[in-house]
Scaffold this active site. Structure first.
Site, short mmCIF file in Angstrom:
data_model
loop_
_atom_site.label_atom_id
_atom_site.label_comp_id
_atom_site.label_asym_id
_atom_site.label_seq_id
_atom_site.Cartn_x
_atom_site.Cartn_y
_atom_site.Cartn_z
N CYS A 113 6.02 12.20 -7.76
CA CYS A 113 5.77 13.36 -8.63
C CYS A 113 4.87 12.94 -9.79
O CYS A 113 5.24 12.06 -10.58
CB CYS A 113 7.07 13.94 -9.18
SG CYS A 113 6.77 15.29 -10.34
N HIS A 160 0.82 -1.22 0.00
CA HIS A 160 0.00 0.00 0.00
C HIS A 160 0.85 1.27 0.00
O HIS A 160 0.35 2.36 0.32
CB HIS A 160 -0.96 0.00 1.20
CG HIS A 160 -2.03 -1.04 1.08
ND1 HIS A 160 -2.79 -1.44 2.15
CD2 HIS A 160 -2.48 -1.76 0.02
CE1 HIS A 160 -3.65 -2.38 1.76
NE2 HIS A 160 -3.48 -2.59 0.47
C1 BV8 Z 1 -8.62 -1.86 -5.23
C2 BV8 Z 1 -3.05 3.08 2.59
C3 BV8 Z 1 -9.18 -1.97 -7.48
C4 BV8 Z 1 -3.73 4.33 2.98
C5 BV8 Z 1 -4.85 1.44 2.50
C6 BV8 Z 1 -13.89 -6.69 -2.52
C7 BV8 Z 1 -14.91 -6.63 -1.63
C8 BV8 Z 1 -15.24 -5.38 -1.05
C9 BV8 Z 1 -14.54 -4.20 -1.32
C10 BV8 Z 1 -13.52 -4.27 -2.21
C11 BV8 Z 1 -13.21 -5.51 -2.82
N1 BV8 Z 1 -12.16 -5.28 -3.64
C12 BV8 Z 1 -11.81 -3.95 -3.57
C13 BV8 Z 1 -12.64 -3.32 -2.71
C14 BV8 Z 1 -12.58 -1.91 -2.36
C15 BV8 Z 1 -11.53 -1.59 -1.28
C16 BV8 Z 1 -11.89 -2.29 0.00
O1 BV8 Z 1 -11.37 -3.34 0.33
N2 BV8 Z 1 -12.79 -1.65 0.74
C17 BV8 Z 1 -13.15 -2.19 2.07
C18 BV8 Z 1 -13.18 -1.03 3.04
C19 BV8 Z 1 -14.45 -2.92 2.02
N3 BV8 Z 1 -10.19 -1.97 -1.71
C20 BV8 Z 1 -9.52 -1.07 -2.47
O2 BV8 Z 1 -9.94 0.00 -2.82
C21 BV8 Z 1 -8.11 -1.50 -2.91
N4 BV8 Z 1 -7.92 -1.20 -4.28
O3 BV8 Z 1 -9.41 -2.73 -4.99
O4 BV8 Z 1 -8.34 -1.41 -6.49
C22 BV8 Z 1 -8.46 -1.82 -8.73
C23 BV8 Z 1 -8.41 -2.94 -9.51
C24 BV8 Z 1 -7.79 -2.84 -10.73
C25 BV8 Z 1 -7.25 -1.62 -11.13
C26 BV8 Z 1 -7.33 -0.49 -10.31
C27 BV8 Z 1 -7.94 -0.60 -9.06
C28 BV8 Z 1 -7.01 -0.65 -2.22
C29 BV8 Z 1 -7.02 -0.84 -0.80
C30 BV8 Z 1 -5.81 -0.12 -0.16
C31 BV8 Z 1 -6.23 1.19 0.47
N5 BV8 Z 1 -5.13 1.77 1.25
N6 BV8 Z 1 -3.79 1.97 3.18
C32 BV8 Z 1 -3.35 4.78 4.37
O5 BV8 Z 1 -2.70 4.04 5.11
O6 BV8 Z 1 -3.71 5.92 4.65
S1 BV8 Z 1 -5.84 0.28 3.31
C33 BV8 Z 1 -5.51 0.49 5.00
O7 BV8 Z 1 -6.64 -0.01 5.66
C34 BV8 Z 1 -4.33 -0.32 5.52
O8 BV8 Z 1 -3.24 -0.35 4.66
C35 BV8 Z 1 -4.98 -1.71 5.68
O9 BV8 Z 1 -4.97 -2.39 4.45
C36 BV8 Z 1 -6.39 -1.34 6.05
C37 BV8 Z 1 -6.50 -1.32 7.53
O10 BV8 Z 1 -6.57 -2.59 7.95
P1 BV8 Z 1 -5.60 -3.14 9.12
O11 BV8 Z 1 -4.18 -2.82 8.78
O12 BV8 Z 1 -6.00 -4.52 9.32
O13 BV8 Z 1 -5.98 -2.21 10.37
P2 BV8 Z 1 -7.33 -2.24 11.25
O14 BV8 Z 1 -7.26 -1.07 12.13
O15 BV8 Z 1 -8.50 -2.46 10.39
O16 BV8 Z 1 -7.18 -3.58 12.15
C38 BV8 Z 1 -6.13 -3.70 13.05
C39 BV8 Z 1 -6.15 -5.15 13.55
O17 BV8 Z 1 -5.04 -5.31 14.44
C40 BV8 Z 1 -7.42 -5.51 14.33
O18 BV8 Z 1 -7.85 -6.80 13.92
C41 BV8 Z 1 -6.97 -5.51 15.79
O19 BV8 Z 1 -7.60 -6.51 16.52
C42 BV8 Z 1 -5.50 -5.89 15.64
N7 BV8 Z 1 -4.65 -5.33 16.71
C43 BV8 Z 1 -4.78 -4.12 17.33
N8 BV8 Z 1 -3.78 -3.97 18.25
C44 BV8 Z 1 -3.02 -5.10 18.18
C45 BV8 Z 1 -3.57 -5.96 17.18
N9 BV8 Z 1 -3.04 -7.17 16.87
C46 BV8 Z 1 -1.93 -7.55 17.59
N10 BV8 Z 1 -1.34 -6.77 18.55
C47 BV8 Z 1 -1.86 -5.56 18.88
N11 BV8 Z 1 -1.27 -4.84 19.83
#
Ligand code: BV8
Length: 237
Positions: free
Chosen positions: A117, A109
């Site tokens: 750029c 990501h």
């Molecule tokens: C794309 C950079 C298409 C930005 C990020 C299929 C089904 C549904 C939706 C989609 C699908 N396919 C695509 C989509 C759309 C979308 C998507 O998935 N939407 C979701 C919301 C439903 N996906 C996209 O748009 C992707 N691109 O599909 O492009 C395409 C195809 C062809 C050509 C062109 C385009 C792009 C997705 C990437 C977006 N960018 N990050 C930034 O950082 O600002 S995503 C960002 O959110 C992160 O990188 C990460 O991926 C996600 C967050 O998730 P986590 O890292 O898991 O964090 P979270 O807080 O959710 O969870 C933390 C976990 O840790 C918890 O479980 C918690 O219990 C645990 N935890 C907490 N503390 C601890 C711990 N574990 C251990 N120890 C601890 N101490």
């Protein structure tokens, strides 16, 4: 876990939580303070570039105030000592894996410490701000640099390498991720379809927890070093 040779590890925000970097979905998490569509989409950048650049300038500064934790260190230790194949695929845009010493690493990501750029398509190491619209070090154009981050709706980086490694793997491990965002959230099913063993190490069950053969829940700084030490003990037989 006998005859494990090639390993793919997916990490998410949870592995950096104990270093003091907000996760996305936790209470008070990043997405609590901002609507995803306001700060992490190309449309948002076109609509309000100031808001988006300030959001990433704040996070780029923040990661330079924190240090890797025992989970990052353990994966770097594994990377240095594992004789088989290993690829750490991180969804994180911080540089804590690198600072811990991990080498066999891929940012799917993007990275905070890169600026891109849009005029000459060059990427530059960047630890400063972008809100002041600095000139590109390569083409000199001002105001065309954006964070080198994969936003929602944009294609993640190096997907072919990731699927190739998944197809060759014997073990897929997911650490600190909620399994909410695709395509990363789909890797466990891809692995299963290839007959790869799957393990989740997370604070709590993730949205895809039921797809894993095994799950160990607890803070990454406790669970990850224990898993790595056991694997390296086994390797040294
Ligand atoms: C794309 C950079 C298409 C930005 C990020 C299929 C089904 C549904 C939706 C989609 C699908 N396919 C695509 C989509 C759309 C979308 C998507 O998935 N939407 C979701 C919301 C439903 N996906 C996209 O748009 C992707 N691109 O599909 O492009 C395409 C195809 C062809 C050509 C062109 C385009 C792009 C997705 C990437 C977006 N960018 N990050 C930034 O950082 O600002 S995503 C960002 O959110 C992160 O990188 C990460 O991926 C996600 C967050 O998730 P986590 O890292 O898991 O964090 P979270 O807080 O959710 O969870 C933390 C976990 O840790 C918890 O479980 C918690 O219990 C645990 N935890 C907490 N503390 C601890 C711990 N574990 C251990 N120890 C601890 N101490």
């Amino acid at each position: 876990m006998t005859n494990i040779r090639n390993i793919v590890i997916l990490t998410g925000a949870g592995i950096s939580a104990e270093s003091g970097i907000d996760t996305f979905r936790s209470a008070g998490g990043l997405w609590e303070q901002h609507r995803v569509e306001d700060v992490a989409t190309p449309e948002a950048f076109a609509r309000d570039p100031e808001l988006v650049l300030r959001f990433y300038d704040m996070r780029r500064a923040r990661i330079q105030e924190v240090v890797p934790n025992a989970a990052h260190d353990a994966l770097a230790r594994l990377d240095a000592s594992w004789h088989g194949g290993l690829l750490i695929v991180t969804q994180n845009v911080d540089d804590l894996h690198e600072r811990a010493g991990a080498k066999r690493l891929l940012h799917m990501h993007g990275e905070h410490l890169n600026a891109w750029c849009l005029s000459c398509d060059e990427r530059h190491r960047w630890n400063g701000t972008l809100i002041d619209r600095p000139a590109c070090p390569t083409c000199g154009t001002s105001g065309q640099m954006r964070p080198d981050i994969v936003w929602f709706g944009e294609m993640p980086y190096r997907m072919n390498e990731i699927y190739t490694a998944l197809n060759r793997a014997d073990l897929f491990v997911s650490i600190g991720t909620s399994g909410a965002v695709y395509p990363a959230a789909g890797f466990v099913r891809e692995a299963r379809e290839q007959g790869v063993r799957t393990l989740e190490l997370n604070l709590e069950p993730s949205q895809g927890s039921h797809w894993f053969d095994e799950a160990r829940h607890g803070p990454a700084t406790e669970v990850v070093p224990g898993w790595v030490d056991a694997l390296l003990r086994q390797q040294s037989g």
